[in-house]
Structure formats: structure tokens, C-alpha cells
Design a protein around this motif. Structure first.
Motif, short mmCIF file in Angstrom:
data_model
loop_
_atom_site.label_atom_id
_atom_site.label_comp_id
_atom_site.label_asym_id
_atom_site.label_seq_id
_atom_site.Cartn_x
_atom_site.Cartn_y
_atom_site.Cartn_z
N TYR A 98 35.64 10.86 4.76
CA TYR A 98 34.51 10.13 5.32
C TYR A 98 34.59 8.63 4.99
N VAL A 99 35.37 8.29 3.98
CA VAL A 99 35.61 6.88 3.65
C VAL A 99 36.67 6.32 4.58
N VAL A 100 37.83 6.94 4.60
CA VAL A 100 38.93 6.60 5.50
C VAL A 100 39.84 7.82 5.55
N ASP A 101 40.33 8.14 6.73
CA ASP A 101 41.16 9.33 6.91
C ASP A 101 42.63 8.97 6.72
N LEU A 102 43.22 9.48 5.67
CA LEU A 102 44.60 9.18 5.32
C LEU A 102 45.60 9.80 6.28
N ASN A 103 45.16 10.74 7.10
CA ASN A 103 46.07 11.39 8.03
C ASN A 103 45.90 10.87 9.46
N ARG A 104 45.40 9.65 9.58
CA ARG A 104 45.31 8.95 10.85
C ARG A 104 46.06 7.63 10.73
N PRO A 105 46.62 7.15 11.84
CA PRO A 105 47.35 5.88 11.79
C PRO A 105 46.42 4.70 11.55
N ALA A 106 46.95 3.65 10.98
CA ALA A 106 46.14 2.48 10.65
C ALA A 106 45.54 1.83 11.89
N ASP A 107 46.19 2.00 13.06
CA ASP A 107 45.64 1.42 14.29
C ASP A 107 44.64 2.35 14.96
N ASP A 108 44.39 3.53 14.36
CA ASP A 108 43.40 4.50 14.83
C ASP A 108 43.71 5.06 16.22
N ARG A 119 51.78 3.89 0.56
CA ARG A 119 52.87 3.24 -0.19
C ARG A 119 53.50 4.23 -1.15
N THR A 120 52.66 4.99 -1.84
CA THR A 120 53.16 5.98 -2.79
C THR A 120 53.95 7.07 -2.08
N LEU A 121 53.43 7.53 -0.96
CA LEU A 121 54.10 8.56 -0.18
C LEU A 121 55.47 8.08 0.28
N ILE A 145 37.14 -0.10 -6.11
CA ILE A 145 37.68 1.20 -5.73
C ILE A 145 38.75 1.60 -6.73
N LYS A 146 38.53 2.71 -7.42
CA LYS A 146 39.47 3.17 -8.43
C LYS A 146 39.94 4.58 -8.09
N ASP A 147 41.08 4.95 -8.66
CA ASP A 147 41.58 6.32 -8.55
C ASP A 147 41.63 6.78 -7.10
N ALA A 148 42.35 6.02 -6.27
CA ALA A 148 42.46 6.36 -4.86
C ALA A 148 43.25 7.64 -4.63
N PHE A 149 44.07 8.01 -5.60
CA PHE A 149 44.87 9.23 -5.47
C PHE A 149 45.36 9.68 -6.83
N GLU A 150 45.86 10.90 -6.89
CA GLU A 150 46.54 11.42 -8.07
C GLU A 150 47.96 11.79 -7.68
N PHE A 151 48.91 11.29 -8.43
CA PHE A 151 50.32 11.51 -8.12
C PHE A 151 51.04 12.09 -9.32
N SER A 152 51.85 13.09 -9.08
CA SER A 152 52.68 13.68 -10.13
C SER A 152 54.11 13.78 -9.62
N ARG A 153 55.05 13.20 -10.35
CA ARG A 153 56.45 13.19 -9.92
C ARG A 153 57.17 14.44 -10.40
N GLY A 154 57.86 15.09 -9.49
CA GLY A 154 58.61 16.30 -9.80
C GLY A 154 60.10 16.03 -9.95
N HIS A 155 60.88 17.11 -9.88
CA HIS A 155 62.33 16.96 -10.08
C HIS A 155 63.14 17.70 -9.02
N VAL A 156 62.52 18.08 -7.92
CA VAL A 156 63.22 18.65 -6.77
C VAL A 156 62.85 17.80 -5.55
N ALA A 185 42.73 -1.20 2.98
CA ALA A 185 43.61 -1.89 2.04
C ALA A 185 43.70 -1.22 0.68
N GLU A 186 42.58 -0.63 0.21
CA GLU A 186 42.53 -0.15 -1.17
C GLU A 186 42.57 1.37 -1.32
N VAL A 187 42.45 2.10 -0.21
CA VAL A 187 42.54 3.56 -0.26
C VAL A 187 43.70 4.06 0.59
#
Length: 274
Positions: free
Chosen positions: A72-82, A129-131, A4-15, A121-123
């Protein structure tokens, strides 16, 4: 199992603003892709074109975090315990149906529990963690952090809600995820654009990200915005972006984010001067 690669794209801002886009991803794992029913292969329940709609975020100096993989792989806006977030029809950490209630996978096509544990674990985990790390950085640097969880959905989904959805759906976990004055400021921005309908804490009150990370008592404020897709794109496949519609929608979106930032600066300045 494929990597599993490129699970997200992140760009750091300054505000002190982070825009999260957890349902914008379109990648599929081989196991999910192989199991989908024909109606699901176009990924109809995606928050289509959200990164493009918010392409002005860099001009504001905001950080952005966008999902790479489909819900459809895993919903990032749901808790890990579902644990369910809404009463009535909804979708879970590992969706089993399309928004219209149609089964998502053909018989025998549901990914194994081992596969799904890997997706968590991978998505799911890397996104969160990044959030969490970025919100902590913003609060450490500025004294507060502002989270804007950006979503969109087809304006009419009878299985999930009655009638046509308002254009701008603000969610603050019924007032728990941010300062109430901030919510009213954002609502006023929407009210100042009468060509669009709006609601605060209607059908969409905020998913796991808004509810979990919104901690106003700890100077982290979170707001979810669910947009009706018809105000910026075609809701039918191939889900084309409509620049002539999006231009008007972006005016309100930009004003919302500018107001969010201005409120944060004002509120923090008031606290530090007391």
C-alpha cells in the motif's frame, strides 16, 4: 516527513538461489496509514506469512530478500514507470484500490506526489538495488543465478479472477523468464502432489520482478510462484498461520526449490563441459 527505515530484510546464502518476497511487508508510513479506509487497515492484500512459510530457505543455503513495507506504500513488483502488467483489473505501483475494487484511501487521504516520490527512492529503489546486486554476485560466483519470486493471495478474489485460484500458480512470463525445461521440471513437481491443483502461466504469469530480472540468455532464470493462501493459513482476519496445513505445503515448496537448484547445477555443468 518521518524517516523510512528497514525497507527490507536480506540474508545472504551460499547457493545460486535468491528467494524474493516483495509483498510480505506490513509497515506503513504515517501518510499512508492516516489515509487508509477502515477496510484496508488490516492490510488484507498482504502476502501474509510468506517468510514463515519459507523458513526452511536457510537450510537450503538460499539468499532471501523480504519487503519491510506494505504494498500500500509502494508495490515492489511493479515497474517504476507504473506501466500496467496485466490486461483487465490489476493494481499499480501506488495502489488505489483493494483487491476487491474498494478505494484504498478515503477522500483527501491519498499521499502527495512528493511523499510517493520518496517511497520510490527510499523503499522501491533499495529493494531493487539489493535484488540486482545479489543476482549479479550469484552469477559471477556460480556462472548463473536463480530467482524465485514468492507470493500468495486469497484463493477467491472475484474482482481479479473467476472462481477459485489453483493452489500452485507458476509464472515464467509465458516462457520468457527462464529455460523452458526448467519450467517443465517445476510443473512436474506440482503434478506429483495431486492433493494440490496447479497451473503454469495461468492468471499470474509473473510480475515486474520476474519479467525484468529473468534473462535466461544471460544465465539468470526467474520464476514466480503465487500460492492460494488457503493451503497454509486462514484467509480471513487475523490471517492466522496454520502449521498443520503449512507442513504439507512446505513439502512441495521444498521440492520445487531443490529441483530448481538441481536443474541449475545440471544445466550449467552441461554448458561448461561442452
Amino acid at each position: 516527513m518521518s524517516e523510512i527505515k528497514d525497507a527490507f530484510e536480506f540474508s545472504r546464502g551460499h547457493v545460486p538461489l535468491l528467494i524474493s518476497m516483495p509483498h510480505a511487508g506490513t509497515r506503513l508510513t504515517p501518510a499512508v496509514e492516516a489515509g487508509l479506509v477502515a477496510q484496508a487497515r488490516s492490510l488484507p492484500d498482504t502476502d501474509w506469512n510468506i517468510p514463515r512459510l519459507y523458513d526452511f530457505a536457510a537450510e537450503l543455503g538460499a539468499s532471501t530478500l523480504a519487503a519491510g513495507y506494505s504494498r500500500y506504500v509502494v508495490d515492489l513488483n511493479r515497474p517504476a514507470d507504473d506501466k500496467p502488467l496485466y490486461a483487465g483489473a490489476t493494481t499499480g505501483l501506488y495502489p488505489s484500490t483493494l483487491f476487491d475494487g474498494t478505494p484504498l484511501f478515503h477522500e483527501g487521504g491519498v499521499p502527495s506526489s512528493e511523499e510517493r516520490a520518496r517511497y520510490l527512492a527510499e523503499v522501491w529503489m533499495p529493494y531493487h538495488r539489493t535484488l540486482a546486486t545479489e543476482l549479479a554476485r550469484l552469477r559471477d560466483e556460480f556462472g548463473y543465478a536463480l530467482l524465485f519470486d514468492a507470493h500468495s493471495i486469497c484463493s477467491q478474489v472475484p474482482h481479479l479472477f473467476d472462481g477459485r485460484l489453483p493452489d500452485f500458480n507458476l509464472g515464467t512470463h509465458s516462457g520468457a523468464s527462464c529455460d523452458p525445461q526448467l519450467a517443465q521440471r517445476l510443473k512436474q513437481v506440482c503434478a506429483a502432489a495431486p492433493q494440490y491443483s496447479h497451473v503454469l502461466n495461468g492468471r499470474f504469469k509473473g510480475g515486474h520482478i520476474t519479467r525484468y530480472y529473468g534473462q535466461p540468455e544471460n544465465n539468470i532464470h526467474a520464476v514466480q510462484l503465487e500460492l492460494a493462501q488457503c493451503i497454509y493459513m486462514d484467509e480471513a482476519e487475523p490471517f492466522a498461520f496454520r502449521e498443520e496445513l503449512a507442513a504439507d505445503a512446505r513439502v512441495v515448496l521444498r521440492k520445487l526449490l531443490e529441483t530448481y537448484l538441481a536443474w541449475g547445477q545440471e544445466a550449467h555443468s552441461t554448458r561448461t563441459s561442452q
